[in-house]
Structure formats: C-alpha cells, structure tokens
Write an enzyme that holds these catalytic residues in place. Structure first.
Site, PDB file in Angstrom:
ATOM      1  N   GLU A  24       0.789  -1.243   0.000  1.00 10.94           N
ATOM      2  CA  GLU A  24       0.000   0.000   0.000  1.00 10.94           C
ATOM      3  C   GLU A  24       0.816   1.287   0.000  1.00 10.94           C
ATOM      4  O   GLU A  24       0.606   2.160   0.835  1.00 10.94           O
ATOM      5  CB  GLU A  24      -0.952  -0.006   1.206  1.00 10.94           C
ATOM      6  CG  GLU A  24      -1.897  -1.194   1.194  1.00 10.94           C
ATOM      7  CD  GLU A  24      -2.911  -1.179   2.346  1.00 10.94           C
ATOM      8  OE1 GLU A  24      -2.873  -0.245   3.172  1.00 10.94           O
ATOM      9  OE2 GLU A  24      -3.725  -2.097   2.408  1.00 10.94           O
ATOM     10  N   ASN A  72       2.130  -5.078  -3.222  1.00 13.97           N
ATOM     11  CA  ASN A  72       0.733  -5.424  -2.927  1.00 13.97           C
ATOM     12  C   ASN A  72      -0.080  -4.165  -2.631  1.00 13.97           C
ATOM     13  O   ASN A  72       0.382  -3.284  -1.898  1.00 13.97           O
ATOM     14  CB  ASN A  72       0.749  -6.335  -1.680  1.00 13.97           C
ATOM     15  CG  ASN A  72      -0.574  -6.990  -1.378  1.00 13.97           C
ATOM     16  OD1 ASN A  72      -1.185  -7.584  -2.262  1.00 13.97           O
ATOM     17  ND2 ASN A  72      -1.027  -6.887  -0.132  1.00 13.97           N
ATOM     18  N   HIS A 104     -10.378  -6.249  -2.043  1.00 19.32           N
ATOM     19  CA  HIS A 104     -11.445  -6.101  -1.041  1.00 19.32           C
ATOM     20  C   HIS A 104     -12.598  -5.428  -1.776  1.00 19.32           C
ATOM     21  O   HIS A 104     -12.555  -4.229  -2.027  1.00 19.32           O
ATOM     22  CB  HIS A 104     -10.966  -5.229   0.126  1.00 19.32           C
ATOM     23  CG  HIS A 104      -9.828  -5.840   0.892  1.00 19.32           C
ATOM     24  ND1 HIS A 104      -9.966  -7.003   1.616  1.00 19.32           N
ATOM     25  CD2 HIS A 104      -8.531  -5.472   1.033  1.00 19.32           C
ATOM     26  CE1 HIS A 104      -8.815  -7.316   2.184  1.00 19.32           C
ATOM     27  NE2 HIS A 104      -7.919  -6.406   1.843  1.00 19.32           N
ATOM     28  N   GLU A 141      -6.004 -10.753  -1.081  1.00 19.17           N
ATOM     29  CA  GLU A 141      -6.786 -10.543   0.150  1.00 19.17           C
ATOM     30  C   GLU A 141      -8.277 -10.534  -0.158  1.00 19.17           C
ATOM     31  O   GLU A 141      -9.044  -9.740   0.392  1.00 19.17           O
ATOM     32  CB  GLU A 141      -6.379  -9.218   0.821  1.00 19.17           C
ATOM     33  CG  GLU A 141      -4.892  -9.142   1.114  1.00 19.17           C
ATOM     34  CD  GLU A 141      -4.478  -7.882   1.878  1.00 19.17           C
ATOM     35  OE1 GLU A 141      -5.354  -7.179   2.420  1.00 19.17           O
ATOM     36  OE2 GLU A 141      -3.274  -7.611   1.923  1.00 19.17           O
ATOM     37  N   ASP A 198     -12.048 -10.554  -0.479  1.00 20.33           N
ATOM     38  CA  ASP A 198     -13.306 -10.672   0.268  1.00 20.33           C
ATOM     39  C   ASP A 198     -14.320  -9.772  -0.436  1.00 20.33           C
ATOM     40  O   ASP A 198     -13.963  -8.732  -0.981  1.00 20.33           O
ATOM     41  CB  ASP A 198     -13.175 -10.369   1.772  1.00 20.33           C
ATOM     42  CG  ASP A 198     -12.444  -9.086   2.109  1.00 20.33           C
ATOM     43  OD1 ASP A 198     -12.252  -8.230   1.226  1.00 20.33           O
ATOM     44  OD2 ASP A 198     -12.056  -8.921   3.288  1.00 20.33           O
TER      45      ASP A 198
HETATM   46  C1  XIL Z   1      -5.963  -6.299   8.500  1.00 23.88           C
HETATM   47  C2  XIL Z   1      -6.237  -7.475   9.436  1.00 23.88           C
HETATM   48  O1  XIL Z   1      -7.152  -8.328   8.816  1.00 23.88           O
HETATM   49  C3  XIL Z   1      -6.763  -6.984  10.748  1.00 23.88           C
HETATM   50  O2  XIL Z   1      -6.825  -8.065  11.674  1.00 23.88           O
HETATM   51  C4  XIL Z   1      -5.867  -5.891  11.321  1.00 23.88           C
HETATM   52  O3  XIL Z   1      -6.470  -5.372  12.478  1.00 23.88           O
HETATM   53  C5  XIL Z   1      -5.649  -4.797  10.310  1.00 23.88           C
HETATM   54  O4  XIL Z   1      -5.130  -5.348   9.125  1.00 23.88           O
HETATM   55  N1  XIL Z   1      -4.824  -4.611   3.823  1.00 23.88           N
HETATM   56  C6  XIL Z   1      -3.809  -5.426   4.249  1.00 23.88           C
HETATM   57  C7  XIL Z   1      -4.015  -6.316   5.415  1.00 23.88           C
HETATM   58  O5  XIL Z   1      -2.756  -5.510   3.584  1.00 23.88           O
HETATM   59  O6  XIL Z   1      -2.838  -6.509   6.141  1.00 23.88           O
HETATM   60  C8  XIL Z   1      -5.094  -5.794   6.334  1.00 23.88           C
HETATM   61  O7  XIL Z   1      -5.322  -6.766   7.345  1.00 23.88           O
HETATM   62  C9  XIL Z   1      -6.339  -5.500   5.549  1.00 23.88           C
HETATM   63  C10 XIL Z   1      -6.086  -4.450   4.506  1.00 23.88           C
END
Ligand code: XIL
Length: 467
Positions: free
Chosen positions: A162, A204, A240, A267, A269
């Site tokens: 990020e 990422n 996401h 990631e 979802d």
């Molecule tokens: C999130 C986790 O799922 C949580 O448990 C934590 O509190 C915060 O981070 N992008 C990412 C992940 O790269 O590492 C994040 O994970 C979600 C967003």
C-alpha cells in the site's frame, strides 16, 4: 407389468451394487477428469494455489483448522509477520506468531505468503516516531533481518504494501517511509532479494481492481523496475470488493502479467447481494490469465473477517460452505491455462564468461602454479545513507574447507547487520569467516554471504584466503 417392474428394480439394484463396488475408481476417474472437491485441489489442477489469511490465535479452533487443512494450499499470516509484530522494539525481533503459522503450513504441506515487510500501517511505535536516514536504515535492517529469518521458507513476500495514493494522482502515498526518499521501494526489494533469493518479491495494494490512476501508477513503477533490473516478481491485488469487480478486472491483471510479473489475488473478500456471482467473476479472471498464480481469501469464515458485519467470505460462521464457495470451486474446476513456472529474477546479472579457447599445450618449460585458494567479489546496492553488500566467494582449483574474506570499507561506512558469515569489526578492514554450513566449497564453485551498513560503501574491496 409387475414382472417387468421387478426385473427393472433388480437391474437397478445390480447397477447400484456395481457402482458401489467401483466407487473408488469412479471418484479417482472424475477427479483426474477435472472435478476436484476442494479449493486447493481444484486450483492445483492448473498449477495455481488457493490460500487463506490465518490468525495464529485461531489455530486452537478445530472447526477453523479443519477447514484450513481441507481446503487451502497457501497461508498468509493475517498480522503475525507485520512490522509491529516482528520488531516490537528496535533491533529486537519476535517471530513467535509468524513461526507458529509457518509451522502449521509446513506440517500440513502448504506454502506461505509473507505479509508484509514494509507498510505504513502497523508500524511499531518506535518506527512511527522516526524519519529520514535513521528510519531508512531501520527499514532496511527490518527487511533484511525478517527475510533472512524466513529465508527459503516463503513462497512470496509482500515486500511493500500500500505505497500508492488513492484518487487520481497515480502517485505515492505520503508516509514517513515515503519521506525517506522515493527510492525506498526499490531499496526494499533489493534488500529482500539479497536476504532470500528464492522468495518471489511482490508489491501489494488495494483499489487496483481495474485500470485506474492508482493501478496505472503501480503499473508504471513495475515497468520501470523491470527495465532497470530492480528485482520484482509479482504484484498482489488485494481485491477487497463490494459487489462485482470492475468490467476490466481481468484486462488489468493481464496488463501487469504482460510486464513479465506474476499476478496474485491476495486478500479477496466480497460483500453484497451478488456475492457468489462476483466471486465467480474474480476467480474466472485469475484462471484466464496464465501468470495469475493463485487467489487468497482474507480469512476463512465470515466471523473471522476483518470486515465485521459484511459476511464477505466463503464459509459462514458455523463453517458451512456458502453459495460463493460453490461458485469459486466451479470456476476453479472449469480450468484455464496452466501457470508457467517463472524463476525469480536474479539479484545481480551474471556476467557471461567468455570461454577461453584452450591452446594445445606444448611441453611446458615452466609449470604455471594452478591457482588454489579463493577469490571474492562484492556487489553493492546503495541508497542515500546505507547499503547492502553481497559477497561471492569462489573456490580455486583445490576447493575449500573454510574461508576468510577481508573487506576494506571506506571511512564513514559501518556494518550494522550480516548473514551467512561471522565478522570481526564493523568499520575499515573487516574480516569475515564462514559459518558451519558454507565453509566447504568445491573447486570452482561459489557461496555467498552479505552484510548491510550505514554510510556509503562505494569502492569497497574484498580479498579471500582459504583457512
Ligand atoms: C488487516 C487485518 O485483517 C486486521 O486483523 C488488522 O487489524 C488490520 O489489518 N490490507 C492489508 C491487510 O494488507 O494486512 C489488512 O489486514 C487489511 C487491509
């Protein structure tokens, strides 16, 4: 009629018996033909993985672990390999959570995506309070030390997470990491490659689900890295999502893949009423891109999700498969081009050795001594205020059972960290001795060690002696 019916039912019973007795071979035949019954097995048919983010604290929950063991072939630690977890105090490393997850993966035959070496969030407090060259040195030390701890055990590292801004700028996000200099990302990738040459190194990010200003900014960075030989192997698309991905989701993956990097859905979802459909679309997009190596969902059950209340995952709170699960499984089973095996790009381009044409020796008058001992060469990756040095030790014609390398560092340079060799001293003339596993080097073969330091190491020299 009656007789007919009876004889029909006998025939049915007979074929049912036959099917039962042939049950095993029928199942094998159908899975060989492509219909696997778990996400991991279905993805594996085309050389892909299917992963989940896992929390170490849930490894005692049997429902969770049963689904994990059954369905997934890759694990990403949800928080355990982040900077705040692995280096809570400067220079003091803690791998307890990360190691727990790694061991769970290894003992069940799964691989691990390391997440994440540098991220502006979940920085430990001490790093949040730092800036400039001091922070840069701490960042590089972190990358080197954590990647060295997990050397050889990680499939792919999210080296940087990020780093790009949302919105239309297409530029970098402001952070104390970014303020150490725009070259921080490439310096991190170089340090990661030096520490673990076998891990794929990924960038990422999120909001990169179609062709937009942010994904184009990242695309341009990756293209630039590839053209300058900065070691990058993969791009992670967090994905996401709320509802369907943009219509150009697959085209966006493809344009990155066309740069010669692997793409991974890291990631995933998805919330919303068309959840099953959207999951199918994302999965099919990955399956259609030959360099899309796999997908990871960010958690297992809805109740494990960081998006509390949105139920964005493939299993409900009781561990039951949802419609979205079936949609993904079907898309995986429908197949796609097989992922080509891409080797990680080498750290230092190997200089081609021009073979010398052997001249037929006339009877020599003087015997030239065959070179024995060893030689050492250094390759440097430098940034403003620091460096990583990789030293290659090459055995002469007699091979080595131990070696000693002396490096001469220019004034102002100081070693802060090293791997695969012991050292005496940190400035000026520093002597490096092999460790137990790399002292023996066969004739003409090489081994490597490395170190990291502050200052500039331009002009460093190295010499080698057998010991
Ligand atoms: C999130 C986790 O799922 C949580 O448990 C934590 O509190 C915060 O981070 N992008 C990412 C992940 O790269 O590492 C994040 O994970 C979600 C967003």
């Amino acid at each position: 009629m009656k007789t007919k019916a009876r004889s029909f039912s006998r025939a049915a019973a007979a074929s049912a018996f036959l099917a039962t007795s042939l049950g095993v071979s029928l199942v094998l035949a159908s899975s060989a033909a492509g219909a696997a019954s778990t996400l991991g097995a279905a993805a594996a048919q085309t050389g892909r993985y299917f992963g989940a983010a896992v929390a170490a604290g849930k490894l005692g929950d049997s429902t969770y672990v049963n689904i994990l063991n059954r369905e997934f072939s890759m694990i990403t630690p949800e928080n355990e390999m982040k900077w705040d977890a692995t280096e809570p105090n400067r220079g003091q490393f803690n791998y307890s959570g990360g190691d727990r997850i790694l061991n769970q993966a290894v003992s069940t035959g799964k691989r691990v995506r390391g997440h994440a070496l540098l991220w502006y969030q979940q920085e430990p407090g001490w790093a949040q309070r730092m800036e400039g060259s001091d922070l840069r040195a701490a960042m590089m030390n972190h990358v080197t030390t954590v990647a060295t701890h997990y050397k050889g055990k990680i499939y792919a590292w999210d080296v940087v997470n990020e780093a790009f801004a949302d919105g239309g700028s297409g530029g970098r996000r402001d952070s104390n990491l970014q303020r150490t200099g725009n070259d921080w990302i490439e310096a991190a990738f170089r340090a990661a490659r030096a520490a673990d040459p076998d891990a794929k190194l990924c960038y990422n990010d999120y909001n990169t689900d179609g062709v937009n200003a942010k994904s184009t900014g990242i695309y341009n960075m990756v293209r630039d890295f590839k053209s300058r030989g900065v070691p990058i192997d993969c791009v992670g698309f967090q994905s996401h999502l709320s509802g369907n991905p943009p219509g150009d989701y697959q085209a966006n993956l493809q344009r990155f893949a066309d740069l010669g990097v692997e793409v991974q859905i890291t990631e995933l979802d998805i919330s919303g009423s068309n959840q099953a459909g959207a999951y199918g679309t994302v999965t099919r997009a990955c399956m259609a891109v030959s360099r899309c190596a796999g997908l990871t969902t960010w958690g297992i059950r809805d109740t494990d999700s960081w998006r509390s209340g949105e139920n964005p995952l493939l299993f409900d709170g009781n561990g039951n498969k949802k419609a979205a699960y079936t949609s993904v499984l079907d898309a995986l089973n429908a197949g796609g081009p097989t992922v080509p095996t891409t080797p990680t790009t080498p750290t230092t381009p190997t200089t081609p050795t021009t073979p010398t044409t052997p001249t037929t020796p006339t009877t020599p008058t003087t015997t030239t001594p065959v070179p024995s001992g060893c030689s050492a060469s250094v390759s440097l990756n430098q940034w403003n205020g620091g460096f990583v040095a990789n030293v290659k030790v090459t055995a002469g014609s007699t091979g080595l059972t131990g070696w000693r390398v002396t490096t001469n560092l220019p004034s102002g340079a100081a070693v802060t960290n090293s791997w695969s060799a012991g050292n005496s001293g940190t400035t000026g003339s520093v002597t490096w001795t092999n460790v137990s596993y790399n002292g023996t080097v066969a004739a003409g073969q090489s081994t490597e060690f490395g170190f990291q330091g502050t200052g500039t190491a331009e002009g460093v020299t190295a010499s080698c002696a057998a010991s």
